[in-house]
Design an enzyme around this catalytic site. Structure first.
Site, PDB file in Angstrom:
ATOM      1  N   GLU A  52     -13.795   5.509  -0.790  1.00  0.00           N
ATOM      2  CA  GLU A  52     -14.695   4.609  -0.074  1.00  0.00           C
ATOM      3  C   GLU A  52     -15.443   5.391   1.005  1.00  0.00           C
ATOM      4  O   GLU A  52     -14.870   5.763   2.022  1.00  0.00           O
ATOM      5  CB  GLU A  52     -13.903   3.456   0.541  1.00  0.00           C
ATOM      6  CG  GLU A  52     -13.205   2.597  -0.507  1.00  0.00           C
ATOM      7  CD  GLU A  52     -12.253   1.606   0.113  1.00  0.00           C
ATOM      8  OE1 GLU A  52     -12.718   0.610   0.707  1.00  0.00           O
ATOM      9  OE2 GLU A  52     -11.024   1.837   0.025  1.00  0.00           O
ATOM     10  N   GLU A  83       0.851  -1.194   0.000  1.00  0.00           N
ATOM     11  CA  GLU A  83       0.000   0.000   0.000  1.00  0.00           C
ATOM     12  C   GLU A  83       0.880   1.235   0.000  1.00  0.00           C
ATOM     13  O   GLU A  83       1.848   1.320   0.754  1.00  0.00           O
ATOM     14  CB  GLU A  83      -0.892   0.082   1.249  1.00  0.00           C
ATOM     15  CG  GLU A  83      -1.985  -0.930   1.368  1.00  0.00           C
ATOM     16  CD  GLU A  83      -2.812  -0.709   2.645  1.00  0.00           C
ATOM     17  OE1 GLU A  83      -2.740   0.386   3.229  1.00  0.00           O
ATOM     18  OE2 GLU A  83      -3.499  -1.652   3.063  1.00  0.00           O
ATOM     19  N   LYS A 127     -15.630   4.331   5.090  1.00  0.00           N
ATOM     20  CA  LYS A 127     -14.478   4.095   5.945  1.00  0.00           C
ATOM     21  C   LYS A 127     -14.523   5.044   7.132  1.00  0.00           C
ATOM     22  O   LYS A 127     -14.785   6.246   6.968  1.00  0.00           O
ATOM     23  CB  LYS A 127     -13.173   4.294   5.180  1.00  0.00           C
ATOM     24  CG  LYS A 127     -12.890   3.215   4.152  1.00  0.00           C
ATOM     25  CD  LYS A 127     -11.459   3.273   3.644  1.00  0.00           C
ATOM     26  CE  LYS A 127     -10.489   2.818   4.717  1.00  0.00           C
ATOM     27  NZ  LYS A 127      -9.103   2.799   4.218  1.00  0.00           N
ATOM     28  N   GLU A 169      -9.338   9.316   4.996  1.00  0.00           N
ATOM     29  CA  GLU A 169      -9.550   7.881   4.851  1.00  0.00           C
ATOM     30  C   GLU A 169     -10.514   7.551   3.710  1.00  0.00           C
ATOM     31  O   GLU A 169     -10.408   6.501   3.079  1.00  0.00           O
ATOM     32  CB  GLU A 169     -10.114   7.296   6.149  1.00  0.00           C
ATOM     33  CG  GLU A 169      -9.138   7.280   7.304  1.00  0.00           C
ATOM     34  CD  GLU A 169      -8.046   6.229   7.128  1.00  0.00           C
ATOM     35  OE1 GLU A 169      -8.195   5.342   6.271  1.00  0.00           O
ATOM     36  OE2 GLU A 169      -7.043   6.303   7.846  1.00  0.00           O
TER      37      GLU A 169
END
Length: 420
Positions: free
Chosen positions: A320, A266, A323, A329
């Site tokens: 997203e 990541e 999250k 985030e």
């Protein structure tokens, strides 16, 4: 228009991210495909979208059967996950065998599954029970692959936070946390025996966010800067990510594992954040991801390992919206849920690839998971036995400083004073 070759696909990805064409042959680019959202396109709609931006490798945080079926015969390589919450169960060889049969074997060879990562950032949850379950779970999954004759095609590993390092600057001083060495060494031995890579999640963004006045922005964004010199190796570093990677290599070498391959499972930069999240802007996200791909295009390794491939999975494919944590985030995606760029990328996706196939379902609440590995999005706090994916910024702020080492602030400021 769908690319007709790997090279043209990679061209589109680079163009999409940075707005410029870079000369050279591009290594395979991976992407993290998270699904903690209720507005993502269906997996069937993601296939042409992923192909249109040149994705050749995808890392999941589960083994979602809908995704794996959708990408059958696509040629895209997949890394699937056994979540942290299943480590205790997967220790059992019978359950590990059932999991591999249901979540891996059943999709092969149509879907090219090449890796299983067992647990995400387990060692930095400081959960002794979960830590104790990690290696036995990895061993059981590997044994299951051997039993099924898949161990030559599929490797087994686990992903770590950079916070497993006690020291990371200068890179040559990279060392694992002393309290983790006893559990890390057997895991490294497992990697060496099975030929699997060591995965690390590395985010220069968090180092900058924690101390924006001390960490030069150009240094973390791969922009021109004076850089820094490692006094022990005389190697010059002009970006933080390479320094982080080489610190991992140094830590591995200090324990006798110099030859283990390191993959960056990541890394990324958010395009939006809260008021107190320094640097989380579309401009910085574009620079970080674009410059990163530019380096990969140049086949440029790190100063310590100049000839080693940069095996990197960018975080993430989509924003997203479910999250937890700060706004950043929810804004690490290259794309919005409708398939359009999350920020100005310099390239307009073909409308047929952007996909209106919204699943209209909560992708993060299970997505029809097979076997015993559904996505779990609960509100597990840091340190709990969650799947380790809920929040990449959930580690305590003191741990985030390990992103640049235990003594790095003064060291970095002194050596980069010309850029400040």
């Amino acid at each position: 228009m769908e690319p007709s070759s790997f090279c043209s696909s990679m061209f589109i990805l680079i163009l999409l991210i940075s707005g410029f064409m870079y000369a050279g042959v591009v290594n395979s680019i991976g992407i993290n495909y998270g699904q903690i959202a209720n507005n993502l396109p269906s997996p069937d709609a993601v296939v042409p979208l992923a192909k249109s931006i040149g994705i050749t490798r995808i890392k999941l945080y589960d083994a979602d059967p809908k995704v794996l079926k959708a990408f059958a015969n696509s040629g895209v390589e997949f890394t699937v996950c056994v979540g942290n919450e299943y480590l205790a169960k997967i220790q059992d060889p019978g359950k590990a065998l059932d999991w591999v049969k249901s979540n891996v074997q059943t999709f092969m060879p149509a879907t090219k599954i090449t890796c299983i990562f067992v647990g995400n950032e387990v060692l930095t949850f400081n959960d002794t029970t979960m830590t104790g379950n990690l290696l036995p779970a990895m061993q059981s999954v590997h044994t299951a692959l051997v039993t099924l004759g898949l161990d030559k095609q599929v490797t087994v590993t686990t992903a770590h936070s950079l916070s497993i390092l006690e020291t990371s600057f200068p890179p040559s001083a990279g060392a694992f946390r002393r309290d983790l060495k006893n559990c890390i060494s057997p895991i490294l031995d497992f990697h060496a025996k099975t030929g699997s890579p060591f995965l690390i999640n590395a985010y220069p963004y968090f180092a900058y966010k924690s101390s924006p006045k001390q960490v030069p922005l150009d240094y973390v964004l791969f922009q021109p800067n004076a850089g820094s010199l490692d006094p022990a190796t005389n190697l010059h570093y002009d970006n933080m990510l390479f320094a982080q990677i080489d610190a991992v290599y140094a830590a591995l070498g200090s324990l006798g594992y110099k030859k283990l391959p390191v993959h960056i499972s990541e890394t990324g930069w958010p395009s939006k954040g809260d008021q107190d999240e320094a640097g989380a802007t579309p401009e910085n996200a574009k620079k970080y991801n674009g410059n990163l791909l530019k380096l990969i295009c140049q086949n440029k390794g790190t100063p310590l390992r100049p000839s080693s491939d940069l095996n990197i999975y960018v975080f993430a494919l989509f924003n997203e919206n479910m999250k937890p944590g700060p706004s950043s985030e929810r804004n690490f995606g290259l794309l919005k849920p409708d398939g359009t760029p999350a920020y100005s990328l310099g390239f307009a996706l073909n409308s047929s690839s952007s996909g209106n196939g919204n699943s209209n379902s909560n992708s993060s609440s299970g997505s029809g998971q097979g076997g015993i590995n559904p996505i779990t999005i609960g509100s597990s706090p840091p340190g709990s036995s969650s799947n380790g994916y809920l929040s990449i910024s959930s580690a305590p702020s003191t741990e985030r400083y390990h992103l640049i080492g235990s003594i790095p602030m003064l060291w970095l400021v002194l050596l980069l004073v010309k850029v400040l």
